[in-house]
Design a protein around this motif. Structure first.
Motif, PDB file in Angstrom:
ATOM      1  N   ASN A 412      42.532  83.169  14.659  1.00  0.00           N
ATOM      2  CA  ASN A 412      43.228  84.442  14.462  1.00  0.00           C
ATOM      3  C   ASN A 412      43.539  85.155  15.768  1.00  0.00           C
ATOM      4  O   ASN A 412      44.136  86.233  15.751  1.00  0.00           O
ATOM      5  N   ARG A 413      43.152  84.563  16.886  1.00  0.00           N
ATOM      6  CA  ARG A 413      43.501  85.139  18.182  1.00  0.00           C
ATOM      7  C   ARG A 413      44.970  84.867  18.474  1.00  0.00           C
ATOM      8  O   ARG A 413      45.508  83.828  18.104  1.00  0.00           O
ATOM      9  N   LEU A 414      45.618  85.806  19.168  1.00  0.00           N
ATOM     10  CA  LEU A 414      47.003  85.583  19.575  1.00  0.00           C
ATOM     11  C   LEU A 414      47.051  84.447  20.586  1.00  0.00           C
ATOM     12  O   LEU A 414      46.221  84.375  21.495  1.00  0.00           O
ATOM     13  N   LEU A 416      50.322  83.102  22.097  1.00  0.00           N
ATOM     14  CA  LEU A 416      51.365  83.249  23.119  1.00  0.00           C
ATOM     15  C   LEU A 416      51.230  84.551  23.884  1.00  0.00           C
ATOM     16  O   LEU A 416      51.354  84.568  25.110  1.00  0.00           O
ATOM     17  N   TYR A 417      50.974  85.624  23.201  1.00  0.00           N
ATOM     18  CA  TYR A 417      50.882  86.946  23.834  1.00  0.00           C
ATOM     19  C   TYR A 417      49.434  87.242  24.193  1.00  0.00           C
ATOM     20  O   TYR A 417      48.538  87.107  23.349  1.00  0.00           O
ATOM     21  N   ASP A 418      49.216  87.637  25.429  1.00  0.00           N
ATOM     22  CA  ASP A 418      47.880  88.029  25.861  1.00  0.00           C
ATOM     23  C   ASP A 418      47.540  89.378  25.237  1.00  0.00           C
ATOM     24  O   ASP A 418      48.241  90.375  25.460  1.00  0.00           O
ATOM     25  N   GLU A 419      46.492  89.425  24.443  1.00  0.00           N
ATOM     26  CA  GLU A 419      46.181  90.629  23.684  1.00  0.00           C
ATOM     27  C   GLU A 419      45.843  91.811  24.585  1.00  0.00           C
ATOM     28  O   GLU A 419      46.212  92.956  24.295  1.00  0.00           O
ATOM     29  N   LYS A 420      45.176  91.553  25.672  1.00  0.00           N
ATOM     30  CA  LYS A 420      44.824  92.638  26.582  1.00  0.00           C
ATOM     31  C   LYS A 420      46.074  93.267  27.178  1.00  0.00           C
ATOM     32  O   LYS A 420      46.207  94.498  27.214  1.00  0.00           O
ATOM     33  N   SER A 421      47.017  92.443  27.623  1.00  0.00           N
ATOM     34  CA  SER A 421      48.256  92.965  28.191  1.00  0.00           C
ATOM     35  C   SER A 421      49.079  93.683  27.128  1.00  0.00           C
ATOM     36  O   SER A 421      49.692  94.731  27.405  1.00  0.00           O
ATOM     37  N   LEU A 422      49.119  93.133  25.924  1.00  0.00           N
ATOM     38  CA  LEU A 422      49.880  93.757  24.848  1.00  0.00           C
ATOM     39  C   LEU A 422      49.309  95.124  24.498  1.00  0.00           C
ATOM     40  O   LEU A 422      50.068  96.109  24.342  1.00  0.00           O
ATOM     41  N   ASN A 423      48.004  95.243  24.404  1.00  0.00           N
ATOM     42  CA  ASN A 423      47.392  96.529  24.066  1.00  0.00           C
ATOM     43  C   ASN A 423      47.518  97.524  25.211  1.00  0.00           C
ATOM     44  O   ASN A 423      47.681  98.732  24.982  1.00  0.00           O
ATOM     45  N   GLN A 424      47.456  97.046  26.439  1.00  0.00           N
ATOM     46  CA  GLN A 424      47.654  97.945  27.572  1.00  0.00           C
ATOM     47  C   GLN A 424      49.073  98.500  27.597  1.00  0.00           C
ATOM     48  O   GLN A 424      49.286  99.682  27.905  1.00  0.00           O
ATOM     49  N   ALA A 425      50.055  97.647  27.271  1.00  0.00           N
ATOM     50  CA  ALA A 425      51.441  98.126  27.207  1.00  0.00           C
ATOM     51  C   ALA A 425      51.589  99.192  26.130  1.00  0.00           C
ATOM     52  O   ALA A 425      52.318 100.187  26.309  1.00  0.00           O
ATOM     53  N   CYS A 691      52.393  86.810  12.466  1.00  0.00           N
ATOM     54  CA  CYS A 691      51.642  86.670  11.214  1.00  0.00           C
ATOM     55  C   CYS A 691      50.198  87.108  11.393  1.00  0.00           C
ATOM     56  O   CYS A 691      49.610  87.754  10.499  1.00  0.00           O
ATOM     57  N   ARG A 692      49.614  86.794  12.535  1.00  0.00           N
ATOM     58  CA  ARG A 692      48.230  87.211  12.787  1.00  0.00           C
ATOM     59  C   ARG A 692      48.134  88.734  12.846  1.00  0.00           C
ATOM     60  O   ARG A 692      47.194  89.334  12.298  1.00  0.00           O
ATOM     61  N   LEU A 693      49.091  89.368  13.514  1.00  0.00           N
ATOM     62  CA  LEU A 693      49.073  90.830  13.613  1.00  0.00           C
ATOM     63  C   LEU A 693      49.276  91.473  12.244  1.00  0.00           C
ATOM     64  O   LEU A 693      48.621  92.470  11.911  1.00  0.00           O
TER      65      LEU A 693
END
Length: 957
Positions: A412-414, A416-425, A691-693
């Motif tokens: 269930n981890r992302l 392609l997209y790095d979750e840390k970078s996505l949440n920081q954005a 889908c995971r999100l």
């Protein structure tokens, strides 16, 4: 007168004596000849008898009788003192008997056979005079299994030596991928023409170093030898396999021969017999059996030879030692030439002078697989094949266990997209960062357009009461005019619609956005709150939102009112309040890649804005175009394991089989549709992250998410098993790279860790194939992509491109290939499992980092091209993640400085359009500007053709 003779006339003399003399003389001569013949015959008989006796004494064992041997019955209790037997000759030389215990290896062994056989030995094998028994626990992987063995040994007062399995040590060993005749050998035509067994042996070689550490076959034997030589008074060391069993007479004969020849030989070879049932040792007579199997070896304490630890398990590990001792082997094995990539340490053609003597016998206990234990040619072949399968399955199991328990693999981890970078954005957007806000505004604008368009289509499809904030689920789709569908439609029209529509449930108000996702309809107050939030975040959406609010209030009156809800033919409401169409509805024609892009845009719009309307419509598209098109029915099981290895599929990533248990494949009931052909050319990585999100915020139910995984499973099965997909996987250009992205991401999504690890490991073999370095020192050392040029030339030959487009097409496809390689690199880095692709170096020096630098240097004049901009930023992110993992400090002139030089020219990844540009609907040339903006953020047809993920700046770069 008698004449005078001065000589004897022998012709006259006999006649003078008469016939009586002749008879006497003849009888005497006959007697002498008969006696001479009898003497010679007796001499020959005595000589032959003596020779036969000497041969018998020399080569045959001395028969043991009850007069000179005290045979003890097999005891019932392992602690009984009567277990000690007397040797035929009492020896003061101490014997150290070792048994090396390894891991169970199904399908070669039955699960649990090591533990069962150890217990059988402890209960039934007698104690031997002046013999000390040891047990080597040789890198048992399962801690619970190892503890069970230790507890059993302690129960019987046995001594053991433990060789531990250390995860950190195992992770130092990689696959051998660069030792084959050509790059990407597993996709080559030479490999494709191999037999199944040859393919399996070739793949087995790639596991060589992992095998050496984890199996530790000869390493365990040498550990027993070294340990035995350190023991005081140790004279003879028996480093036997863990399943070996010695009976009384077998041990007595071994010791008799050792006492006889121990001063002359340092090595004794003990032939072995396989058992089909261990109880044969309890009910049968203790006599010499037939011993056709590979023998065990006994070492004297001052022996020099030891096992070759570079010979892995399953590759003649003990046979190589037997050759060095001079033990003859079957001609078939000796005449079989070694493949170029295997070790050449074994003396194949020049056996040495005999250093050994063959003595006694030993039994090998039952492995649990009767079909593999009989002494037949078919059983031997099956045993060898299953041994290779078992080794690879065992090592794959170790990698999976480490990935899950130690490295934290999570499906269930992302990816392609790095979750840390996505949440920081997202935090920067909430904080008001101007650059990120401009990108998010583009995202919200496109999401509003998509949701409004979808709502209009739903509403006009069958007159359904749909607006932009409705959650919809279609169970049937009109895909062909089949009689069954037409009959259903006729019946629906005739159905009485009274009391079909239930009173709508009142939705509970909640400030928690995660709780809001569970609600299927918004009441008037909630919709007003959401609308106000939307107005604050994106002013261009206000008119549409207010219109939707008005429509919602008109269509769905409050449940407190007295008016009965309006009824619709062919429409029901499920238990969650969603509209369900029981009438076939035609779907618009949309490509899979465009559908995935729209779903990702809507999902990201919800992630940044918190507006549940976007997540609902992302889920609506999934239900309509994916889940409703493929209704999951009964499960079909695809049997992968087969005892007849000739029937085993040996193509693609599915060989050898990935799991011992059958792989379960969902059966999809397609209503007049075919599996979308463009799925074979579609990158699913960003869609699966969406889908995971959606599942995290419960826009998709658990059942729907499970159905999505089943859909992905059938997609994955088609990729790895269909002939057209396997053929595509062999392409040495961007198509092969995309194939690996597809299989890796789908395998991760369906939680098939073994397949994921297999793909990201073998994909490194493609690097040497895709990128070429000229060997001519006079030429430039830059790396080229020859197969992309061949691909472009083929397009020109087929008339799909003009010759004048050769240069631009070459740039397009070489950039596309690198784009796919960067996506694959970032996936591995974000999952944080598997070795990094960025710095992997092929045997001729090819490396992705160098290929990227050479490509940018060659096309430096095209830095303003919208295709190179995301590629540079993604490559820099891959470079930074690789250096961080390795703990490298940058030096002047390294790759970091090289990429920084380009980044200074193109600016930040958020500088995608001019500061004064606007996307207002009143602006001229809106279509051209929208296309330009879409391409910058990774949307639109051109971006999809160039392999750009939607909103790549939020976690991909």
């Amino acid at each position: 007168m008698r004449p005078n003779h001065n000589y004897y006339d022998f012709n006259i003399l006999p006649r003078a004596r008469g016939s009586q003399f002749d008879r006497t003389f003849g009888i005497h001569n006959a007697i002498m000849r008969r006696e001479r013949f009898i003497r010679r015959g007796l001499s020959v008989i005595i000589l032959v008898t003596l020779i036969v006796f000497m041969i018998y004494v020399w080569f045959s064992p001395i028969e043991q009788t009850s007069d000179n041997i005290k045979v003890s019955p097999i005891p019932n209790s392992p602690k009984s003192p009567s277990n000690v037997i007397s040797s035929p000759i009492i020896s003061t030389e101490e014997i150290h008997l070792y048994r090396i215990l390894g891991n169970d290896l199904p399908p070669r062994h039955k699960a649990g056979q090591v533990l069962q056989n150890v217990k059988f030995i402890l209960e039934n094998e007698p104690k031997f005079h002046n013999t000390k028994k040891w047990w080597i626990l040789n890198r048992i992987i399962d801690n619970e299994y190892e503890n069970a063995l230790i507890d059993l040994l302690k129960q019987y007062n046995q001594e053991y030596v433990r060789i531990p399995f250390l995860v950190e040590e195992y992770l130092k060993y990689d696959f051998r991928l660069e030792d084959f005749p050509e790059h990407d050998f597993f996709h080559s035509y030479e490999y494709m023409n191999f037999s199944k067994v040859a393919k399996l042996r070739t793949i087995d070689y790639s596991y060589h170093d992992k095998n050496l550490y984890a199996m530790n076959n000869n390493g365990g034997r040498n550990a027993a030898l070294a340990h035995g030589k350190l023991q005081p008074n140790a004279r003879w060391i028996f480093p036997f396999d863990g399943n070996c069993f010695l009976t009384t007479n077998a041990f007595n004969e071994i010791m008799t021969q050792i006492e006889r020849w121990g001063k002359d030989y340092k090595y004794f070879v003990v032939p072995m017999a396989r058992l089909l049932n261990n109880t044969q040792l309890l009910v049968g007579t203790d006599t010499r059996p037939q011993t056709p199997e590979e023998p065990q070896i006994i070492f004297r304490h001052d022996s020099e030879e030891k096992y070759n630890e570079n010979m892995r398990y399953g590759r003649r590990s003990k046979l190589e030692m037997l050759w060095r001792l001079g033990v003859p082997s079957p001609r078939k094995i000796l005449n079989k030439p070694p493949v170029p990539w295997e070790s050449h340490d074994a003396p194949y053609f020049s056996p040495p002078k005999n250093k050994y003597k063959m003595i006694g016998w030993v039994f090998r206990l039952f492995s649990g697989q009767a079909s593999q234990e009989v002494h037949k040619r078919e059983a031997s072949a099956l045993r060898a094949f299953n041994r290779l399968l078992a080794i690879q399955d065992f090592l794959d199991g170790i990698d999976e266990k480490i990935a899950r328990s130690t490295q934290g693999f999570d499906a269930n981890r992302l990816f392609l997209y790095d979750e840390k970078s996505l949440n920081q954005a997202r935090l920067h957007y909430w904080r008001g960062d101007e650059k990120i806000t401009r990108v998010v505004n583009v995202m919200l604008d496109r999401a509003d357009t998509m949701s409004s368009y979808a709502a209009n289509w739903y509403s006009s499809a069958n007159g359904l009461p749909i607006d932009a904030s409705t959650q919809v689920k279609f169970l049937q789709l009109k895909t062909d005019p089949s009689p069954a569908l037409l009959e259903d439609e006729r019946k629906n029209e005739e159905t009485n619609v009274d009391d079909v529509y239930q009173q709508q449930e009142e939705v509970i108000k909640s400030n928690d956005s995660a709780s809001i996702e569970q609600d299927v309809m918004l009441d008037e107050e909630q919709n007003h709150v959401i609308t106000n939030e939307s107005q604050q975040q994106s002013t261009e959406n206000s008119d549409t939102t207010n219109l939707n609010e008005t429509n919602t209030n008109n269509i769905f009156p409050s449940s407190s009112g007295g008016e009965k809800p309006k009824k619709y033919i062919g429409v029901e409401v499920d238990e969650f309040g969603r509209f369900v169409s029981n009438t076939p509805v035609p779907l618009p024609n949309v490509s899979t890649s465009e559908l995935f892009e729209n779903i990702t845009t809507l999902t990201f719009a919800h992630h940044f804005s918190g507006n549940v309307r976007y997540s609902r419509w992302a889920a609506n598209l999934i239900r309509t175009f994916i889940l409703s098109s493929y209704g999951v029915g009964e499960q079909d099981e695809l049997q992968v394991t087969n005892t007849d290895f000739e029937a085993t599929n040996d193509e693609g990533y599915s060989f050898p089989h990935l799991n011992k248990i059958p792989r379960t494949v969902p059966k999809f009931n397609k209503i007049g549709t075919k599996f979308p052909a463009d799925l074979l050319e579609t990158d699913p990585s960003f869609f699966l992250d969406s889908c995971r999100l959606l599942y995290r915020v419960r826009a998709l139910t658990h059942k729907e998410f499970t159905e999505l995984r089943q859909f992905s499973s059938i997609w994955l099965e088609r990729l790895i098993n269909s002939p057209e997909s396997i053929e595509r996987s062999r392409e040495p250009d961007h198509r092969g790279t995309l194939y690996d992205i597809q299989v890796a991401t789908l395998a991760g999504f369906v939680d098939d860790v073994r397949l994921y690890l297999r793909v990201i490991s073998r994909t490194r073999m493609r690097i040497g194939k895709h990128f070429y370095i000229a060997n001519d020192a006079s030429l430039s050392s830059h790396m080229s992509q020859p197969y992309e040029i061949i691909f472009v030339n083929n397009l020109i030959e087929r008339g799909k491109l003009l010759p004048i487009q050769h240069e631009s097409a070459t740039f397009k496809y070489t950039t596309l290939n690198l784009q796919y390689w960067m996506i694959l690199t970032r996936i591995i880095q974000n999952v944080r499992i598997g070795l990094d692709l960025w710095q992997y170096t092929a045997k001729d020096g090819q490396r992705l980092s160098r290929a990227m630098m050479d490509h940018l240097g060659k096309h430096a004049s095209k830095l303003d091209n919208d295709l190179l901009r995301p590629l540079i930023h993604i490559a820099q992110a891959a470079h930074r993640a690789s250096d961080t993992k390795r703990g490298i400090w940058h030096e002047h002139g390294d790759e970091h400085d090289y990429f920084q030089h380009f980044l200074k020219n193109i600016g930040s990844k958020m500088n995608l359009f001019d500061k004064n540009s606007s996307i207002s609907p009143n602006e001229e040339d809106i279509i051209l500007k929208r296309k330009s903006v879409d391409k910058c953020v990774g949307l639109g047809e051109e971006a999809r053709q160039r392999g750009m993920p939607p909103f790549w700046m939020f976690g991909v770069a």
